[in-house]
Design a protein around this motif. Structure first.
Motif, mmCIF file in Angstrom:
data_model
loop_
_atom_site.group_PDB
_atom_site.id
_atom_site.type_symbol
_atom_site.label_atom_id
_atom_site.label_comp_id
_atom_site.label_asym_id
_atom_site.label_seq_id
_atom_site.Cartn_x
_atom_site.Cartn_y
_atom_site.Cartn_z
ATOM 1 N N ASP A 189 0.809 -1.218 0.000
ATOM 2 C CA ASP A 189 0.000 0.000 0.000
ATOM 3 C C ASP A 189 0.846 1.273 0.000
ATOM 4 O O ASP A 189 0.309 2.369 0.025
ATOM 5 C CB ASP A 189 -0.928 0.016 1.223
ATOM 6 N N THR A 190 2.158 1.117 -0.009
ATOM 7 C CA THR A 190 3.065 2.270 -0.009
ATOM 8 C C THR A 190 3.595 2.443 -1.424
ATOM 9 O O THR A 190 4.651 1.922 -1.779
ATOM 10 C CB THR A 190 4.218 2.060 1.002
ATOM 11 N N GLU A 191 2.833 3.172 -2.226
ATOM 12 C CA GLU A 191 3.180 3.339 -3.632
ATOM 13 C C GLU A 191 3.835 4.680 -3.934
ATOM 14 O O GLU A 191 4.536 4.814 -4.927
ATOM 15 C CB GLU A 191 1.931 3.160 -4.494
ATOM 16 N N GLU B 91 3.656 10.229 -0.785
ATOM 17 C CA GLU B 91 2.459 10.729 -0.109
ATOM 18 C C GLU B 91 1.853 9.666 0.808
ATOM 19 O O GLU B 91 1.359 9.988 1.894
ATOM 20 C CB GLU B 91 1.422 11.212 -1.128
ATOM 21 N N ASP B 92 1.916 8.389 0.403
ATOM 22 C CA ASP B 92 1.435 7.305 1.266
ATOM 23 C C ASP B 92 2.222 7.273 2.577
ATOM 24 O O ASP B 92 1.656 7.101 3.655
ATOM 25 C CB ASP B 92 1.550 5.951 0.566
ATOM 26 N N THR B 93 3.526 7.453 2.476
ATOM 27 C CA THR B 93 4.378 7.479 3.670
ATOM 28 C C THR B 93 4.077 8.710 4.511
ATOM 29 O O THR B 93 4.008 8.631 5.739
ATOM 30 C CB THR B 93 5.863 7.444 3.267
ATOM 31 N N ASN C 134 1.250 10.234 4.730
ATOM 32 C CA ASN C 134 -0.032 9.986 5.403
ATOM 33 C C ASN C 134 0.143 9.082 6.617
ATOM 34 O O ASN C 134 -0.476 9.305 7.667
ATOM 35 C CB ASN C 134 -1.043 9.380 4.431
#
Length: 184
Positions: free
Chosen positions: A43-45, A48-50, A52
């Protein structure tokens, strides 16, 4: 949360938003190494994912938030370690960790985990710490074994990875069993 000195080579620094670039790129460069055991990797693509994730664990509005630390080895990013699912009523918490492939075999996670255990038992009032590892993840399971944790059993289908669930080995350590704590 405070900075924790492990030894002359290893430090644990509270995770900050400014670490997002390093954390994301470490995950991105180590996907093949991390993904079999860590469901968040899929789910870390993007960075921005990181960002969040970091916002979710560092926000003052997140209540009883997780305590996450960056592991620095010789001033280089090595991975993350932290406390999760802390239950202050029952005085227990769980430790989770991961490191990049380049850092494996140096004792970084074992020493960092030991230091975090010392911190938890001496300053937070906790009585019980749990570590869960995917069945078959022998490197990860070696850490609680080295540190005197008791194997409690298998949590069947305890963690979702993609479209399937994996079983988890569950280890625990009670404060009274921790023989490396300095007495008060």
């Amino acid at each position: 949360m405070e900075r924790l000195i492990v030894n002359s080579k290893i430090e644990l620094e509270p995770l900050k938003f400014s670490h997002a670039f390093q954390v994301f790129h470490a995950i991105d460069r180590n996907r093949e190494f991390l993904e079999p055991w860590l469901p968040f990797v899929q789910d870390t693509e993007t960075q921005e994912d990181t960002e969040n994730f970091i916002q979710s664990v560092t926000s003052p509005n997140s209540g009883d938030r997780d305590e996450v630390y960056v592991i620095w080895f010789e001033n280089r990013f090595a991975g993350l370690i932290g406390l999760k699912d802390t239950d202050r009523v029952n005085m227990k918490t769980e430790i989770g960790y991961w490191i990049i492939q380049q850092m494996k075999g140096k004792g970084v996670v074992t020493l960092s985990t030991k230091r975090l255990i010392e911190y938890v038992f001496s300053s937070s009032g906790m009585n019980r710490i749990v570590i869960r590892c995917g069945v078959g993840n022998q490197k990860s399971a070696a850490i609680p074994k080295r540190l005197g944790f008791t194997f409690e059993g298998i949590e069947r289908e305890g963690e979702k990875h993609r479209r399937k669930f994996i079983d988890l080995e569950v280890y625990s350590l009670l404060k009274a069993e921790c023989d490396f704590l300095v007495s008060d």
